[in-house]
Design a protein around this motif. Structure first.
Motif, PDB file in Angstrom:
ATOM      1  N   LEU A 137      24.536 -34.136 -78.223  1.00  0.00           N
ATOM      2  CA  LEU A 137      25.876 -33.732 -78.649  1.00  0.00           C
ATOM      3  C   LEU A 137      25.970 -33.746 -80.166  1.00  0.00           C
ATOM      4  O   LEU A 137      25.630 -34.746 -80.806  1.00  0.00           O
ATOM      5  N   VAL A 138      26.427 -32.634 -80.748  1.00  0.00           N
ATOM      6  CA  VAL A 138      26.483 -32.497 -82.203  1.00  0.00           C
ATOM      7  C   VAL A 138      27.908 -32.175 -82.637  1.00  0.00           C
ATOM      8  O   VAL A 138      28.501 -31.183 -82.167  1.00  0.00           O
ATOM      9  N   ASP A 139      28.475 -33.009 -83.474  1.00  0.00           N
ATOM     10  CA  ASP A 139      29.793 -32.741 -84.072  1.00  0.00           C
ATOM     11  C   ASP A 139      30.040 -33.795 -85.153  1.00  0.00           C
ATOM     12  O   ASP A 139      29.903 -34.982 -84.892  1.00  0.00           O
ATOM     13  N   PRO A 140      30.398 -33.373 -86.377  1.00  0.00           N
ATOM     14  CA  PRO A 140      30.579 -34.355 -87.452  1.00  0.00           C
ATOM     15  C   PRO A 140      31.975 -34.978 -87.477  1.00  0.00           C
ATOM     16  O   PRO A 140      32.203 -35.940 -88.206  1.00  0.00           O
ATOM     17  N   ASP A 141      32.904 -34.443 -86.691  1.00  0.00           N
ATOM     18  CA  ASP A 141      34.316 -34.773 -86.908  1.00  0.00           C
ATOM     19  C   ASP A 141      34.813 -35.971 -86.104  1.00  0.00           C
ATOM     20  O   ASP A 141      34.252 -36.336 -85.074  1.00  0.00           O
ATOM     21  N   HIS A 142      35.929 -36.518 -86.618  1.00  0.00           N
ATOM     22  CA  HIS A 142      36.617 -37.631 -85.967  1.00  0.00           C
ATOM     23  C   HIS A 142      37.832 -37.087 -85.219  1.00  0.00           C
ATOM     24  O   HIS A 142      38.384 -36.057 -85.593  1.00  0.00           O
ATOM     25  N   VAL A 143      38.229 -37.800 -84.176  1.00  0.00           N
ATOM     26  CA  VAL A 143      39.409 -37.394 -83.406  1.00  0.00           C
ATOM     27  C   VAL A 143      40.658 -37.586 -84.270  1.00  0.00           C
ATOM     28  O   VAL A 143      40.819 -38.622 -84.922  1.00  0.00           O
ATOM     29  N   GLU A 144      41.506 -36.576 -84.289  1.00  0.00           N
ATOM     30  CA  GLU A 144      42.788 -36.666 -85.008  1.00  0.00           C
ATOM     31  C   GLU A 144      43.920 -36.347 -84.042  1.00  0.00           C
ATOM     32  O   GLU A 144      43.692 -35.763 -82.975  1.00  0.00           O
ATOM     33  N   ASP A 145      45.133 -36.685 -84.460  1.00  0.00           N
ATOM     34  CA  ASP A 145      46.318 -36.409 -83.632  1.00  0.00           C
ATOM     35  C   ASP A 145      46.356 -34.962 -83.153  1.00  0.00           C
ATOM     36  O   ASP A 145      46.665 -34.677 -82.009  1.00  0.00           O
ATOM     37  N   LYS A 146      46.028 -34.040 -84.081  1.00  0.00           N
ATOM     38  CA  LYS A 146      46.152 -32.613 -83.750  1.00  0.00           C
ATOM     39  C   LYS A 146      45.171 -32.173 -82.646  1.00  0.00           C
ATOM     40  O   LYS A 146      45.301 -31.090 -82.102  1.00  0.00           O
ATOM     41  N   ASN A 147      44.158 -33.016 -82.340  1.00  0.00           N
ATOM     42  CA  ASN A 147      43.178 -32.675 -81.306  1.00  0.00           C
ATOM     43  C   ASN A 147      43.620 -33.101 -79.905  1.00  0.00           C
ATOM     44  O   ASN A 147      43.039 -32.665 -78.910  1.00  0.00           O
ATOM     45  N   LEU A 148      44.589 -34.007 -79.832  1.00  0.00           N
ATOM     46  CA  LEU A 148      44.845 -34.665 -78.540  1.00  0.00           C
ATOM     47  C   LEU A 148      45.356 -33.701 -77.470  1.00  0.00           C
ATOM     48  O   LEU A 148      45.260 -33.991 -76.284  1.00  0.00           O
ATOM     49  N   ASN A 149      45.849 -32.553 -77.885  1.00  0.00           N
ATOM     50  CA  ASN A 149      46.345 -31.597 -76.887  1.00  0.00           C
ATOM     51  C   ASN A 149      45.220 -30.865 -76.183  1.00  0.00           C
ATOM     52  O   ASN A 149      45.451 -30.154 -75.221  1.00  0.00           O
ATOM     53  N   ARG A 150      43.977 -31.004 -76.660  1.00  0.00           N
ATOM     54  CA  ARG A 150      42.948 -30.156 -76.048  1.00  0.00           C
ATOM     55  C   ARG A 150      41.540 -30.741 -75.946  1.00  0.00           C
ATOM     56  O   ARG A 150      40.669 -30.075 -75.405  1.00  0.00           O
ATOM     57  N   ILE A 151      41.266 -31.908 -76.441  1.00  0.00           N
ATOM     58  CA  ILE A 151      39.909 -32.448 -76.253  1.00  0.00           C
ATOM     59  C   ILE A 151      39.913 -33.402 -75.060  1.00  0.00           C
ATOM     60  O   ILE A 151      40.610 -34.422 -75.074  1.00  0.00           O
ATOM     61  N   ALA A 152      39.126 -33.041 -74.054  1.00  0.00           N
ATOM     62  CA  ALA A 152      39.057 -33.855 -72.841  1.00  0.00           C
ATOM     63  C   ALA A 152      38.649 -35.284 -73.201  1.00  0.00           C
ATOM     64  O   ALA A 152      37.832 -35.497 -74.106  1.00  0.00           O
ATOM     65  N   ASN A 153      39.233 -36.246 -72.517  1.00  0.00           N
ATOM     66  CA  ASN A 153      38.854 -37.663 -72.625  1.00  0.00           C
ATOM     67  C   ASN A 153      39.253 -38.357 -73.923  1.00  0.00           C
ATOM     68  O   ASN A 153      38.871 -39.503 -74.154  1.00  0.00           O
TER      69      ASN A 153
END
Ligand SMILES: [Zn+2]
Length: 461
Positions: free
Chosen positions: A219-235
């Protein structure tokens, strides 16, 4: 050292015509292979196919011999380019090496190692009349070690395992095995799949791959979870956003909690990192779940250099920001090495690849050229919703399973692009086009310096 061999379906078709001719006598060819050395097994990637003319050989139904000097020019090429050599011949019905094969390999390989010493291994392989392949590494002193697997990448994704029986199907895999059979379930468990981008489309792809019991995920991704992601990132949870947890770590946590046996490797980095490129080069299948054009282009290039089947996901919502929605659509591209590319399918232009690269590496210059009207702007922060992302992710995972276990009425060749538009009521598919003139010539090159001929990836070895 354990090794595997990968070739394209086009290369296998060319070999079948030569190695299994009408007269029923054996024939032989030499394959020059690029390599992915970053993982285990070492991956041999067929770069060049050289057929030894039938008339130059002494051909019998169970043996073939030829004057060794015929292949010397190709060995010189292999040595110059640092390619490994694979000798391949054909068998009808007989699915192992014969005693004659053993003797001829022990005779030939010491001279191969003498000519070509930049590759760590050379190998011998057999193509069967039913399309199966198997082979073995032949060491300098004449020891044999079976190739772990042979992969053939075309409209279908084929894998022939060199040994080791199938394990029993566990209870959690029974419904998959009931759908696709125990053989396909076993192949899913042996696959190493790379997913680049663990956000909107990536997270539902990862969820589905893990529930299909894929053996191992990168799994490759440099980013951290932010509020704006919570509507669409599973789990993801509110707590993940507050703690600023890495997206790859959240995905890995969810997979571990499933308890289905998938091993996960996380790389909190971008694709423009030699460590990431080397790790992805050891994968059997790649999913691109990114919205940056230069990222998609680099992954398509990586898949070409390393002969890896690549599924690209794209979603697009055109909205005016005030509730007016003009277009809701998405696509899944299946890209096979040596075939057409995102570039030749006009998903983007080289101009756009350059603009995206400049925005990433030199934002000031990018802004200046944009202001002066020399560049078309790269779109950022586009609207996105979980129900569209999940739909496209499901299409992509179904596409992957159709390639692994063909189940459609039409051949897979008809389904290289799947397009859907929810706003315009479209669900259509397209066949692969002509090979991409820019990318296809790199098929099978494997490790080069700089990696992928991409200056940003130099060093880091
Ligand atoms: Zn033989």
């Amino acid at each position: 050292m354990s090794a595997s061999l990968t070739l394209t379906a086009r290369q296998r078709a060319e070999l079948a015509r030569h190695l299994l001719p009408e007269d029923g006598c054996e024939a032989v060819a030499i394959l020059l292979c690029g390599m992915a050395r970053g993982g285990n097994p070492l991956r041999l990637l067929v770069r060049q196919v050289h057929l030894i003319p039938h008339e130059a050989c002494d051909r019998r139904p169970d043996a073939v011999t030829w004057p060794t000097e015929l292949i010397v020019p190709w060995l010189e090429v292999a040595d110059k380019l640092g390619l490994a050599v694979v000798k391949i011949h054909g068998h009808r019905g007989y699915d192992r090496f014969s005693q004659t094969d053993d003797e001829s390999d022990r005779l030939l390989f010491p001279s191969l190692y003498a000519w070509v010493d930049r590759a760590p291994v050379h190998a011998s392989a057999i193509l069967m009349d039913d399309g199966r392949l198997f082979g073995r590494v032949v060491s300098e002193d004449g020891q044999f070690q079976p190739l772990q697997a042979v992969h053939v990448i075309g409209d279908d994704i084929e894998r022939f395992d060199g040994g080791g029986g199938a394990a029993a199907v566990p209870e959690h895999g029974r419904r998959i095995a009931q759908t696709f059979g125990g053989g396909t379930f076993e192949r899913l468990r042996r696959l190493k799949v790379g997913v680049v981008g663990c956000s909107g489309t990536g997270s539902p792809v990862i969820e589905q791959l893990a529930r299909n019991c894929i053996g191992s995920l990168v799994l490759v991704d440099p980013d951290h979870v932010e509020d704006k992601n919570l509507n669409r990132i599973a789990n993801t949870t509110r707590d993940d956003a507050e703690q600023g947890r890495l997206k790859v770590d959240v995905a890995a946590r969810a997979i571990a909690a499933m308890g289905l046996g998938t091993t996960v490797q996380t790389l909190a980095s971008t694709l423009f990192d030699p460590v990431v490129v080397r790790e992805l080069a050891s994968c059997d299948v790649l999913f691109g779940c990114m919205d940056t054009i230069d990222g998609r282009h680099l992954l398509n290039k990586l898949a070409t250099f390393y002969l890896i089947p690549y599924f690209d996901l794209g979603v697009k919502i055109e909205a005016d920001g005030m509730g007016g929605v003009n277009q809701v659509c998405g696509s899944v591209h299946y890209l096979q090495p040596g075939g057409s590319s995102l570039l030749s399918r006009h998903v983007y232009s080289l101009e756009q690849v350059r603009a995206a690269g400049m925005m990433r590496t030199d934002p000031q210059q990018y802004q200046r050229l944009l202001d002066e009207g020399y560049l078309r702007g790269v779109q950022e922060d586009r609207p996105a919703v979980v129900q569209l992302n999940t739909l496209i992710a499901s299409l992509a995972v179904n596409e992957f399973l159709a390639r692994l276990h063909p189940y459609r009425l039409d051949p897979n060749a008809e389904h290289s692009v799947t397009r859907i538009s929810l706003s315009h009521g479209i669900f259509e598919h397209e066949a692969d086009g002509q090979p991409c003139p820019v990318l296809s010539r790199h098929a099978g090159r494997g490790d080069v310096e700089p990696l992928l001929d991409w200056p940003e990836l130099s060093g880091g070895a």
